[in-house]
Design a protein around this motif. Sequence first.
Motif, PDB file in Angstrom:
ATOM      1  N   MET A  12      38.018  50.318  55.308  1.00 38.41           N
ATOM      2  CA  MET A  12      37.493  50.314  53.953  1.00 38.41           C
ATOM      3  C   MET A  12      38.555  50.668  52.912  1.00 38.41           C
ATOM      4  SD  MET A  12      34.248  49.433  54.010  1.00 38.41           S
ATOM      5  CE  MET A  12      34.784  48.246  55.257  1.00 38.41           C
ATOM      6  N   SER A  13      39.580  51.415  53.311  1.00 35.36           N
ATOM      7  CA  SER A  13      40.600  51.833  52.349  1.00 35.36           C
ATOM      8  C   SER A  13      42.011  51.452  52.765  1.00 35.36           C
ATOM      9  CB  SER A  13      40.538  53.358  52.147  1.00 35.36           C
ATOM     10  OG  SER A  13      40.720  54.034  53.382  1.00 35.36           O
ATOM     11  N   LEU A  72      45.205  52.142  42.054  1.00 34.86           N
ATOM     12  CA  LEU A  72      45.842  50.930  42.573  1.00 34.86           C
ATOM     13  C   LEU A  72      44.962  50.248  43.617  1.00 34.86           C
ATOM     14  CD1 LEU A  72      49.579  52.021  42.909  1.00 34.86           C
ATOM     15  CD2 LEU A  72      48.602  50.422  41.261  1.00 34.86           C
ATOM     16  N   ARG A  73      44.287  51.040  44.442  1.00 35.23           N
ATOM     17  CA  ARG A  73      43.381  50.427  45.421  1.00 35.23           C
ATOM     18  C   ARG A  73      42.250  49.684  44.713  1.00 35.23           C
ATOM     19  NH1 ARG A  73      45.334  54.409  48.792  1.00 35.23           N
ATOM     20  NH2 ARG A  73      45.394  53.874  51.025  1.00 35.23           N
ATOM     21  N   LEU A  74      41.667  50.310  43.704  1.00 34.93           N
ATOM     22  CA  LEU A  74      40.588  49.648  42.972  1.00 34.93           C
ATOM     23  C   LEU A  74      41.090  48.389  42.276  1.00 34.93           C
ATOM     24  CD1 LEU A  74      38.855  52.814  41.461  1.00 34.93           C
ATOM     25  CD2 LEU A  74      38.003  51.374  43.323  1.00 34.93           C
ATOM     26  N   GLU A  75      42.329  48.423  41.783  1.00 35.56           N
ATOM     27  CA  GLU A  75      42.921  47.229  41.186  1.00 35.56           C
ATOM     28  C   GLU A  75      43.101  46.125  42.227  1.00 35.56           C
ATOM     29  OE1 GLU A  75      44.598  46.416  37.610  1.00 35.56           O
ATOM     30  OE2 GLU A  75      42.533  47.136  37.827  1.00 35.56           O
ATOM     31  N   LEU A  88      45.566  44.013  50.646  1.00 34.84           N
ATOM     32  CA  LEU A  88      44.653  44.478  49.601  1.00 34.84           C
ATOM     33  C   LEU A  88      43.979  45.812  49.947  1.00 34.84           C
ATOM     34  CD1 LEU A  88      42.981  41.060  48.652  1.00 34.84           C
ATOM     35  CD2 LEU A  88      44.866  42.248  47.507  1.00 34.84           C
ATOM     36  N   HIS A  89      44.473  46.501  50.966  1.00 36.50           N
ATOM     37  CA  HIS A  89      43.982  47.835  51.330  1.00 36.50           C
ATOM     38  C   HIS A  89      42.472  47.849  51.615  1.00 36.50           C
ATOM     39  CE1 HIS A  89      47.910  49.426  50.360  1.00 36.50           C
ATOM     40  NE2 HIS A  89      47.530  50.608  50.776  1.00 36.50           N
TER      41      HIS A  89
END
Length: 414
Positions: free
Chosen positions: A370-371, A258-261, A306-307
């Motif tokens: 970053m995350s 989900l983070r990458l999305e 957007l994390h």
Amino acid sequence: MLFSFLAFLLVFQLAYAVLPVLAVATALLCLVICRSRVGARLAADDVVMLWVLGLFSLVWLADVWRTALWPVGSENVGALLPLWPLLAGAVLLGWRSSVRLVAPAWWWGVAIGALLAGAIAGYEHFWLGRWRPDNGMNAIPFGNIALLLGTLCLVPLVLLRFPLGHCFSALQRGMLVMGALAGLLASVLSGTRGGWVVFPALALLVSGAGLLSLPRGRVLALLAMALMPRAPVSDRLGQGVNNLQEYTQGGTGSSLGLRLEMWRAGWALIQVKPLLGWGEGRLEARRDQWVVEGRFNPGISRYDQLHNDIVDTLARRGVIGLATLLGLYFVPLLLFWRYWRQGMKVGSRKVQAFALCGAVIVVAFVGFGMSQSMLRDARGLSGFLGLLVFAEASSGRCRVTGLSVPLGKHDLRV
């Protein structure tokens, strides 16, 4: 005020708001009482820091004006977030103009804060059986800030090998050691993968400073602690690797997927409006429209960010907003590096210790961001601004009773 903020930020639910409000009120009162001395005690570096805070806040406020929407922070906690950097600037201005910060309050504060965070995490995890302890707040900021407090406990142990006034005793050294371990424990139990990715960098930063004062064996022990194998950490990192493999195979429903999305959606948003960004509310609306069209996993619509602080800021406020964010990160980092060098010139470990604390704070939040969008979280933003202002007020003109050493435009009391 300094001790309370450091010690209770992760303990009481409203500490992130109540203590800063009291700090702002105190600073404004100081400015009224000591208004004739403001210009005389304000250094050029203070003005630079005030500009950085002001520009970040003003660009964010301009975004609120054009969209008529205020961000409310993660989990709808926090109000008027864009005003907070301006208020932090008022605190810095008031305290540097009139207040003499006492160094032991900083060290006692980080030690007690880390100890309490570790105790809360241990109680919730081992006694209540919670998988990710959080003290009723988002587990990620809780674990990240606890890790930061624990790392700050290491700074005086590395640099200050002599008593720090009458308060720095064997008791405080023991408290700092326990605080460092407790902060690391709270981070491990909270399951914050991002924090443990950042911690080796923080340990390298502190170890690099320690090379000048510690035996190499202790430095190696510090590095070993940064990379020590712990079951919860290994499990979370292994889970992250599995999530990444699933994502490369088309699975986007995991935590990392989900983070990458979200980052992929953020990059798509940035390409459409790179200069000014989409703005508050409009980003979410466009993202959700693309989700309906099937371009991204529906799970990303559950989040209001957007994390990633850089991706979120660039997509929301464009290149102009990103410039203010990078200024908020790297201008203070350069100032703290300057204070470190000045401390070396006059042989003041105390000045160096506060400068190193400031650098650790900035590097930590760059890594945390970053995350997770830490600066859109109420406790994350409050923690960053509060710690940044305290570190600047302490290291820029380190005021501890004793000798006054002039350094150009600065008057460092060491």
